[in-house]
Design an enzyme around this catalytic site. Structure first.
Site, PDB file in Angstrom:
ATOM      1  N   GLY A 208     -41.764  19.117 -53.507  1.00 13.50           N
ATOM      2  CA  GLY A 208     -40.612  19.859 -52.990  1.00 13.50           C
ATOM      3  C   GLY A 208     -39.370  19.003 -53.065  1.00 13.50           C
ATOM      4  O   GLY A 208     -39.351  17.998 -53.766  1.00 13.50           O
ATOM      5  N   ASN A 209     -38.339  19.384 -52.372  1.00  9.06           N
ATOM      6  CA  ASN A 209     -37.133  18.547 -52.315  1.00  9.06           C
ATOM      7  C   ASN A 209     -36.460  18.728 -50.966  1.00  9.06           C
ATOM      8  O   ASN A 209     -36.911  19.518 -50.140  1.00  9.06           O
ATOM      9  CB  ASN A 209     -36.198  18.862 -53.486  1.00  9.06           C
ATOM     10  CG  ASN A 209     -35.756  20.305 -53.471  1.00  9.06           C
ATOM     11  OD1 ASN A 209     -35.081  20.751 -52.548  1.00  9.06           O
ATOM     12  ND2 ASN A 209     -36.166  21.057 -54.486  1.00  9.06           N
ATOM     13  N   ARG A 210     -35.380  17.994 -50.749  1.00  6.84           N
ATOM     14  CA  ARG A 210     -34.775  17.920 -49.414  1.00  6.84           C
ATOM     15  C   ARG A 210     -33.803  19.060 -49.103  1.00  6.84           C
ATOM     16  O   ARG A 210     -33.117  19.023 -48.089  1.00  6.84           O
ATOM     17  CB  ARG A 210     -34.024  16.602 -49.254  1.00  6.84           C
ATOM     18  CG  ARG A 210     -34.900  15.386 -49.334  1.00  6.84           C
ATOM     19  CD  ARG A 210     -34.095  14.139 -49.033  1.00  6.84           C
ATOM     20  NE  ARG A 210     -34.764  12.952 -49.500  1.00  6.84           N
ATOM     21  CZ  ARG A 210     -35.721  12.335 -48.845  1.00  6.84           C
ATOM     22  NH1 ARG A 210     -36.136  12.816 -47.684  1.00  6.84           N
ATOM     23  NH2 ARG A 210     -36.280  11.251 -49.338  1.00  6.84           N
TER      24      ARG A 210
END
Ligand code: CTP
Length: 401
Positions: A208-210
């Site tokens: 995923g990412n932030r």
């Protein structure tokens, strides 16, 4: 300035020499058809009398939460107003507002207000430049409040620089412009992508990412407030839009976001792609939890569909496609390349180099890049205010189609 007609405005006046201008401001608002209820701090009374203000506004000016005769219900006042305007807002008041220190009627009403809040600071240039003041302003912006920028010029101290309260005419036109935006997107279909995507590694883990989805949600709310028919395709995020008119479609993976966006795109007048889409996904997600057996683990990744590029290819005349670029280096060149490659009409650039911009913060600092290499740089603002800037730019492009 007819947009002020019938609007109920709580005018908070605090203890600054600029308070004398508040009388002109109150008169101007009333002349434009607004109803004005003045709230003052005790310190403001040293600069301007409640009698002057109550005469101009034809309502008693309140300076205490209660008097011997009555209790001025700040909750009711907060709910009554269509807007709260604090002008002048001193350094002390900014600090109290930012921290919720409700020891006067203005801060008490501010905490109860559900309406948009505007503040017009006034102070000496060094007080304005101090990191403590700037931090308080940042906090207020992060709550979604609107800063009416200070002017530059000679200050009461004799020093020259930024810190003057904006002129009453500028403040009144700022409010008027705010209400003018209402319903400017009525009848338009807006498609938004927002948030991260999660790409499964196994039933427990993902890539995923932030991204928090904040910018996309702010855009969805702002577009719906302007009367647009908004569809928000949202990756995994805790957030939800506040506006009841936004249709939210929850997805998890880039592929699901791609499917949903492709379905809604043909009908959309404006598509804004704020999602941080994972570029790659594991070639195969394991059906069972991967056990820790070996010393190392190699995941084979395959490319996800590029939603923006695919929509850009099918874009028809009359449709607007707006992209985002979050960059860490070579920002402008990278963003311009994406603008070209994905057939965007404009691209919103935010740099992780800028304090207050990026993931999971309430503020953002953007530039908007156009096809003709025209670049507009914006100040650090709340994501809600940034959303308004983006929509203003989009509306300008829409008029040029
Ligand atoms: N985008 C998209 N689908 C993807 C990747 C990106 O729709 N698979 C969109 C984003 O929503 C954004 C724009 O394309 O509006 C640019 O995204 P970004 O991640 O900065 O660009 P990439 O093409 O992925 O380039 P890179 O990661 O190499 O910087």
């Amino acid at each position: 300035m007819t947009k002020l007609k019938g609007k109920k405005i709580l005018l908070g006046i605090t203890g600054s020499i600029a308070a004398y201008k508040s009388a002109v401001l109150a008169r101007l608002l009333i002349k434009e058809g607004a109803q004005v209820q003045v709230l003052m701090t005790p310190a403001a009374k040293a600069f301007i009398t409640p009698l002057t203000l109550s005469t101009l506004t034809r309502r008693p000016a309140f300076s205490e939460v209660s008097s011997e005769e009555s209790w001025h219900n700040h909750v009711e006042l907060g709910l009554w107003a269509d807007a709260m305007l604090i002008a002048p807002a001193t350094a002390t008041t900014l600090s109290k507002l930012a921290h919720g220190l409700a020891d006067n009627i203005i801060v008490a009403a501010y905490l109860s207000a559900r309406c948009p809040v505007f503040f017009a600071p006034a102070m000496d240039l060094d007080m304005w430049a101090h990191p403590a003041t700037q931090e308080n302003v940042r906090r207020l912006l992060s709550y979604g409040n609107h800063l009416i920028p200070v002017g530059e010029g000679e200050l009461a101290s004799g020093l020259v620089g930024p810190g003057r309260m904006a002129e009453p005419e500028e403040i009144a036109s700022y409010l008027s412009k705010y209400w003018q935006q209402e319903q400017s997107l009525a009848g338009r279909k807006v498609l938004l992508t927002a948030g991260p995507t999660y790409e499964a590694i196994d039933p427990v883990r993902f890539i995923g990412n932030r991204s928090s989805g904040k910018m996309g949600v702010a855009l969805a709310d702002a577009a719906a407030k302007r009367g647009a028919d908004v569809t928000l395709i949202m990756g995994p995020s805790r957030l939800s839009p506040q506006h009841p008119g936004v249709k939210t479609i929850r997805v998890e993976t880039a592929d699901q976001m791609f499917q949903a966006a492709t379905r809604f795109f043909p009908d959309a007048d404006i598509s804004i792609l704020a999602a941080a889409v994972a570029d790659y996904r594991p070639k195969e997600a394991s059906a069972e939890k991967i056990k820790k057996k070996s010393e190392g683990l190699t995941l084979e990744l395959v490319k996800n569909p590029d939603i923006a590029a695919s929509l850009g290819k099918t874009k028809k005349a009359g449709q607007l496609l707006v992209g985002f670029a979050l960059e860490t280096h070579n920002e402008t060149a990278n963003a311009l390349e994406k603008l070209e490659k994905k057939n965007f009409d404009c691209i919103v650039l935010n740099s992780l180099q800028d304090a207050g911009a990026g993931f999971n913060v309430d503020t953002n600092k953007i530039s908007i890049l156009h096809k003709n290499n025209k670049i507009r740089n914006f100040e650090l603002k709340s994501k809600a205010a940034v959303a308004e800037d983006i929509l203003d730019e989009v509306e300008t492009l829409l008029r040029q189609l």
